[in-house]
Design a protein around this motif. Sequence first.
Motif, PDB file in Angstrom:
ATOM      1  N   LEU A 308      93.086 -27.185   5.096  1.00 50.56           N
ATOM      2  CA  LEU A 308      92.165 -28.287   4.853  1.00 50.56           C
ATOM      3  C   LEU A 308      90.821 -27.782   4.340  1.00 50.56           C
ATOM      4  O   LEU A 308      90.138 -28.470   3.578  1.00 50.56           O
ATOM      5  N   GLY A 309      90.448 -26.554   4.727  1.00 49.24           N
ATOM      6  CA  GLY A 309      89.178 -25.994   4.266  1.00 49.24           C
ATOM      7  C   GLY A 309      89.107 -25.889   2.755  1.00 49.24           C
ATOM      8  O   GLY A 309      88.049 -26.110   2.158  1.00 49.24           O
ATOM      9  N   ASP A 310      90.241 -25.547   2.116  1.00 55.57           N
ATOM     10  CA  ASP A 310      90.271 -25.480   0.656  1.00 55.57           C
ATOM     11  C   ASP A 310      89.958 -26.842   0.047  1.00 55.57           C
ATOM     12  O   ASP A 310      89.198 -26.953  -0.919  1.00 55.57           O
ATOM     13  N   TRP A 311      90.553 -27.877   0.612  1.00 55.31           N
ATOM     14  CA  TRP A 311      90.371 -29.226   0.076  1.00 55.31           C
ATOM     15  C   TRP A 311      88.919 -29.675   0.215  1.00 55.31           C
ATOM     16  O   TRP A 311      88.345 -30.280  -0.695  1.00 55.31           O
ATOM     17  N   VAL A 312      88.306 -29.353   1.340  1.00 53.54           N
ATOM     18  CA  VAL A 312      86.902 -29.709   1.545  1.00 53.54           C
ATOM     19  C   VAL A 312      86.021 -28.992   0.518  1.00 53.54           C
ATOM     20  O   VAL A 312      85.129 -29.592  -0.092  1.00 53.54           O
ATOM     21  N   LYS A 313      86.268 -27.696   0.306  1.00 56.07           N
ATOM     22  CA  LYS A 313      85.473 -26.932  -0.662  1.00 56.07           C
ATOM     23  C   LYS A 313      85.636 -27.481  -2.074  1.00 56.07           C
ATOM     24  O   LYS A 313      84.667 -27.592  -2.831  1.00 56.07           O
ATOM     25  N   ILE A 314      86.861 -27.817  -2.441  1.00 60.85           N
ATOM     26  CA  ILE A 314      87.107 -28.320  -3.794  1.00 60.85           C
ATOM     27  C   ILE A 314      86.375 -29.639  -4.008  1.00 60.85           C
ATOM     28  O   ILE A 314      85.762 -29.867  -5.060  1.00 60.85           O
ATOM     29  N   GLN A 315      86.415 -30.526  -3.011  1.00 60.53           N
ATOM     30  CA  GLN A 315      85.700 -31.798  -3.145  1.00 60.53           C
ATOM     31  C   GLN A 315      84.196 -31.565  -3.280  1.00 60.53           C
ATOM     32  O   GLN A 315      83.531 -32.196  -4.107  1.00 60.53           O
ATOM     33  N   GLN A 316      83.665 -30.654  -2.472  1.00 62.07           N
ATOM     34  CA  GLN A 316      82.235 -30.362  -2.546  1.00 62.07           C
ATOM     35  C   GLN A 316      81.856 -29.839  -3.927  1.00 62.07           C
ATOM     36  O   GLN A 316      80.830 -30.231  -4.494  1.00 62.07           O
ATOM     37  N   ARG A 317      82.673 -28.966  -4.476  1.00 63.95           N
ATOM     38  CA  ARG A 317      82.351 -28.377  -5.775  1.00 63.95           C
ATOM     39  C   ARG A 317      82.541 -29.376  -6.909  1.00 63.95           C
ATOM     40  O   ARG A 317      81.781 -29.361  -7.885  1.00 63.95           O
ATOM     41  N   LEU A 318      83.544 -30.238  -6.804  1.00 65.62           N
ATOM     42  CA  LEU A 318      83.738 -31.253  -7.837  1.00 65.62           C
ATOM     43  C   LEU A 318      82.530 -32.175  -7.936  1.00 65.62           C
ATOM     44  O   LEU A 318      82.178 -32.642  -9.020  1.00 65.62           O
ATOM     45  N   ARG A 319      81.886 -32.442  -6.806  1.00 65.68           N
ATOM     46  CA  ARG A 319      80.716 -33.320  -6.820  1.00 65.68           C
ATOM     47  C   ARG A 319      79.558 -32.714  -7.595  1.00 65.68           C
ATOM     48  O   ARG A 319      78.661 -33.426  -8.041  1.00 65.68           O
ATOM     49  N   ASN A 320      79.561 -31.400  -7.746  1.00 62.61           N
ATOM     50  CA  ASN A 320      78.487 -30.728  -8.472  1.00 62.61           C
ATOM     51  C   ASN A 320      78.752 -30.640  -9.966  1.00 62.61           C
ATOM     52  O   ASN A 320      77.957 -30.044 -10.689  1.00 62.61           O
ATOM     53  N   VAL A 321      79.871 -31.195 -10.431  1.00 63.80           N
ATOM     54  CA  VAL A 321      80.214 -31.153 -11.853  1.00 63.80           C
ATOM     55  C   VAL A 321      79.793 -32.476 -12.479  1.00 63.80           C
ATOM     56  O   VAL A 321      80.437 -33.505 -12.257  1.00 63.80           O
ATOM     57  N   PRO A 322      78.711 -32.496 -13.261  1.00 62.63           N
ATOM     58  CA  PRO A 322      78.215 -33.766 -13.802  1.00 62.63           C
ATOM     59  C   PRO A 322      79.231 -34.505 -14.657  1.00 62.63           C
ATOM     60  O   PRO A 322      79.221 -35.737 -14.700  1.00 62.63           O
ATOM     61  N   VAL A 324      82.347 -34.874 -14.191  1.00 63.79           N
ATOM     62  CA  VAL A 324      83.369 -35.560 -13.399  1.00 63.79           C
ATOM     63  C   VAL A 324      82.825 -36.916 -12.960  1.00 63.79           C
ATOM     64  O   VAL A 324      81.875 -36.999 -12.183  1.00 63.79           O
ATOM     65  N   VAL A 325      83.438 -37.971 -13.480  1.00 64.86           N
ATOM     66  CA  VAL A 325      83.010 -39.332 -13.160  1.00 64.86           C
ATOM     67  C   VAL A 325      83.587 -39.775 -11.820  1.00 64.86           C
ATOM     68  O   VAL A 325      82.898 -40.359 -10.984  1.00 64.86           O
ATOM     69  N   SER A 326      84.871 -39.493 -11.613  1.00 66.87           N
ATOM     70  CA  SER A 326      85.527 -39.875 -10.364  1.00 66.87           C
ATOM     71  C   SER A 326      86.813 -39.079 -10.223  1.00 66.87           C
ATOM     72  O   SER A 326      87.285 -38.448 -11.172  1.00 66.87           O
ATOM     73  N   SER A 327      87.373 -39.112  -9.026  1.00 67.84           N
ATOM     74  CA  SER A 327      88.672 -38.486  -8.784  1.00 67.84           C
ATOM     75  C   SER A 327      89.471 -39.385  -7.864  1.00 67.84           C
ATOM     76  O   SER A 327      88.905 -40.100  -7.031  1.00 67.84           O
ATOM     77  N   GLN A 328      90.785 -39.351  -8.038  1.00 70.55           N
ATOM     78  CA  GLN A 328      91.656 -40.202  -7.236  1.00 70.55           C
ATOM     79  C   GLN A 328      92.838 -39.384  -6.734  1.00 70.55           C
ATOM     80  O   GLN A 328      93.518 -38.710  -7.518  1.00 70.55           O
ATOM     81  N   VAL A 329      93.059 -39.424  -5.440  1.00 73.55           N
ATOM     82  CA  VAL A 329      94.181 -38.716  -4.837  1.00 73.55           C
ATOM     83  C   VAL A 329      95.451 -39.534  -5.019  1.00 73.55           C
ATOM     84  O   VAL A 329      95.487 -40.725  -4.706  1.00 73.55           O
ATOM     85  N   LYS A 330      96.490 -38.879  -5.543  1.00 75.12           N
ATOM     86  CA  LYS A 330      97.782 -39.537  -5.720  1.00 75.12           C
ATOM     87  C   LYS A 330      98.710 -39.261  -4.543  1.00 75.12           C
ATOM     88  O   LYS A 330      99.464 -40.123  -4.113  1.00 75.12           O
ATOM     89  N   SER A 340      94.101 -37.233  -9.880  1.00 70.10           N
ATOM     90  CA  SER A 340      93.660 -37.450 -11.254  1.00 70.10           C
ATOM     91  C   SER A 340      92.138 -37.360 -11.279  1.00 70.10           C
ATOM     92  O   SER A 340      91.464 -37.793 -10.342  1.00 70.10           O
ATOM     93  N   ILE A 341      91.609 -36.783 -12.357  1.00 68.79           N
ATOM     94  CA  ILE A 341      90.170 -36.609 -12.518  1.00 68.79           C
ATOM     95  C   ILE A 341      89.739 -37.339 -13.781  1.00 68.79           C
ATOM     96  O   ILE A 341      90.264 -37.084 -14.868  1.00 68.79           O
ATOM     97  N   THR A 342      88.808 -38.253 -13.633  1.00 68.93           N
ATOM     98  CA  THR A 342      88.210 -38.930 -14.779  1.00 68.93           C
ATOM     99  C   THR A 342      86.908 -38.220 -15.121  1.00 68.93           C
ATOM    100  O   THR A 342      86.079 -37.976 -14.240  1.00 68.93           O
ATOM    101  N   SER A 351      86.053 -27.661 -18.553  1.00 70.60           N
ATOM    102  CA  SER A 351      86.498 -26.360 -18.062  1.00 70.60           C
ATOM    103  C   SER A 351      85.314 -25.441 -17.784  1.00 70.60           C
ATOM    104  O   SER A 351      85.262 -24.754 -16.756  1.00 70.60           O
ATOM    105  N   LEU A 352      84.331 -25.438 -18.692  1.00 69.73           N
ATOM    106  CA  LEU A 352      83.154 -24.590 -18.512  1.00 69.73           C
ATOM    107  C   LEU A 352      82.343 -25.035 -17.301  1.00 69.73           C
ATOM    108  O   LEU A 352      81.885 -24.215 -16.500  1.00 69.73           O
ATOM    109  N   ALA A 353      82.177 -26.356 -17.146  1.00 71.53           N
ATOM    110  CA  ALA A 353      81.410 -26.872 -16.010  1.00 71.53           C
ATOM    111  C   ALA A 353      82.107 -26.565 -14.688  1.00 71.53           C
ATOM    112  O   ALA A 353      81.454 -26.260 -13.685  1.00 71.53           O
ATOM    113  N   LEU A 354      83.435 -26.644 -14.670  1.00 72.82           N
ATOM    114  CA  LEU A 354      84.174 -26.314 -13.452  1.00 72.82           C
ATOM    115  C   LEU A 354      83.938 -24.863 -13.054  1.00 72.82           C
ATOM    116  O   LEU A 354      83.758 -24.546 -11.873  1.00 72.82           O
TER     117      LEU A 354
END
Length: 440
Positions: A308-322, A324-330, A340-342, A351-354
């Motif tokens: 679960l720690g990986d998932w928390v880190k990924i969400q935190q980092r995705l929020r720092n990517v301008p 990324v408009v939104s993300s949806q868990v399937k 899916s990532i919008t 890719s560079l921002a990630l």
Amino acid sequence: MRFRRFTKSTSRFFSAPVLMLALLWAAAPPETAMAAEVFTVRNVPVDATAAAAASARDAALEKGYVDAYALLMQRLVPNQDLPKVPQLTSSQIANYTVDFSVARERTSTVRYLADITYRFRPDEVRRLLRTNGIGFAETKSKPVVVLPLQETGDTAVLWEDGNDWRDVWSRRDVSDGLVPLIVPLGDLSDILSISAEEVAAGDLQKLSGLAQRYGAGSVLISRAALRGDVEGGTAELELNTTRFDTDGTSQPFLAETYRQETGETLEAFMLRASDALEALIQESWKASNVIQFGVQSVIEVDVPLTGLGDWVKIQQRLRNVPAVVSSQVKAISKQQVDMSITYAGDEKQLSLALRQNDLTLSLNEVLVWELRLIGADNPVTGGSTMPSSPTALQNDASQLQGERLVPGSSAPINPDTGVQPEGVPSTGGTSGAISPQPVE
């Protein structure tokens, strides 16, 4: 893509409260600390004189708003679009700020001096720029270590005395742009970590070690050769600048010769050249990261997890990517999340921002897009923190007209048909599909 439904078989991996927390966090991310920092202008110097101290303070604060707004626009907007930025009064600018804080305040009966930090409202500033049709960048680069190397005859000096080029860089103010620049202290640790000869030879292992020690994503070696008569005012400064990334790759960034102006001292001459190089670094980054908000796209990815720690880190980092408009868990399980990532802009920018946030997007062995953490268990550090050269910006811009690029691939997709050229492997099914969605 292998979508999995939410059933009892998947929910047993995580408790219901933890799973709900993870999903809610992904669905509605708040404004991030990194975004707030990008829209904060620190230590704006103000100095005003008036008939009374209170009037001087009011005048200083008003001018501070105008100066902070100008600095923010210079940080976000490419130079070619700065003339399009609307001119606002101090009271109008105040509506775009959250608050301000004052440091080093000094007053007299008629004068007020201070350094003021202004915090702008990210959403309001974005709306202002979009409404006026102004492109802007807000992705912050990983820091870049600058190593000023000066050639003297057949040798080059770095930490030693006689390196006027490094002395100038060491005295520069801290960079306030989207690319943080770090000039090493030149202390014992630096001296022992790499020598001038190793820098000149481009020792990738030593350079990567130095970058990692300073928490940087790349190293910029700027070799300066001073020629001509400085006293006579006819000197030339030949600069050859190369970027080295922590993944072991290197590319030339700039080769330029600057000429001394009449009456210009050596220090002023070199300072002007360093200003020009930094401006080019910042402008190159902005130009390559201007977010195109007119079209949004969606990419579907698998996110392998070790816990679960990986998932928390990924969400935190995705929020720092301008972008990324939104993300949806399937679907979600203990081993993997399908999502899916919008995002706004093009795929190369995504890719560079990630990568600036230690995330990597790549095709796995079955041609499914995977989003992973970059770290000890996945030491993928490819991808630059700057374009390879200013010329590359123009090339990238021309190549992107009329086509879209799949992340991790140089193969364009026709924007009208959505078809790749022959010979390019298909991702199969819906996995990795990228579909443009016009924004109303």
